[in-house]
Write a protein that holds these residues in place. Sequence first.
Motif: not given
Length: 337
Positions: A133-142, A303-307, A313-321
């Motif tokens: 389930l965790l693998n699928y959750s990672i696949k479905l979103t950022e 915090l390290m994951t977000v950075i 991964l090019g997730e541009k909205r990461a720092f807003k979270r």
Amino acid sequence: MLLNNGSNVVHGSEPDRIQRKNEARRLVFAIMVRLGIYEQVHDILSFACQLQIFLITLMIFAIAGLVISSSLLSIYSKKVLNAGIPPTLLLYISAIIGGLLFLPLAALSPFPPSNTVFTLILAAILRFFAALLLNYSIKLTEVSFIAPFSSFHSVFGILFGILFLSEYPTFSAIIGILLIIISSFFLYRFDVKERHVNAKAIILKLVGIALIVLSAVILRSVLLGIGFAISVAYMWIILGVMSLPFLTHIYFRNPVVVNIVKESKSNLIVLLIFALSVSLLEIFLFSKIQVGYVFAYTQVGLLMTVILADKLLGEKRAFKRIPTIILSIVGVAFIFF
């Protein structure tokens, strides 16, 4: 000086007590010198002090290693899944390699009592579906969106503690739970406005976390008999045995999957290294400190994951979270500290 006045005893002043302590130290020192054991005692105390410093340093490095490894594990899981490897296949490969690596530890240990085998199998099955389930959750979103929900480990830990272990939370823990729920609500609302929410990923993540915590509660009943490291080793071996037939069927019958695995081989190797590191470091830390504190420390890695999600991964909205992630970390701190 002590003055006895009927039933009342009045202690001497603070300088008198310090003087008596110093006299006692000098007396002990004189006795050790007379017996010729002063140098031996000094060497033993020095060694004990150095050993304590070494263990503290080892703990700090282990915690730092766990934080870094868990963050990179999330990032490389996303990279491998983005490459086209199915979540089920990723789980099978991880389980089989993990089982093989833990096999020597199990071989050198006595076989678990018959009354714990069923418990280990049940914990392994729950962990299997949780990882899927965790693998699928990672696949479905950022990653930077779904990772903060990991703080619900603490929430489900308290909930299952109430239901199965009769362990009731403190007032500060209740505040921590509320902060985690509030941070998750704001994270959800922010992404709803940005139209990047995947509600299915959230549900899969929360159910997967609940299953992981439940398997940990089940394993806890086994720990009393065979120890944490051995129980984890047998759980990984059971997962590997369960995964082997599925992996054989998928890998050898689907040439497309074979090609994807070959192309992603380097990322898979790195992923498995971090997965093994997380497992080994958790085993070490669980043997030294409470399980809850280990999960609390890993939340700092969000915090390290977000950075890394932004950089790798090019997730541009990461720092807003980040504000909501900090709030969830504060919530975990209230629960365990």
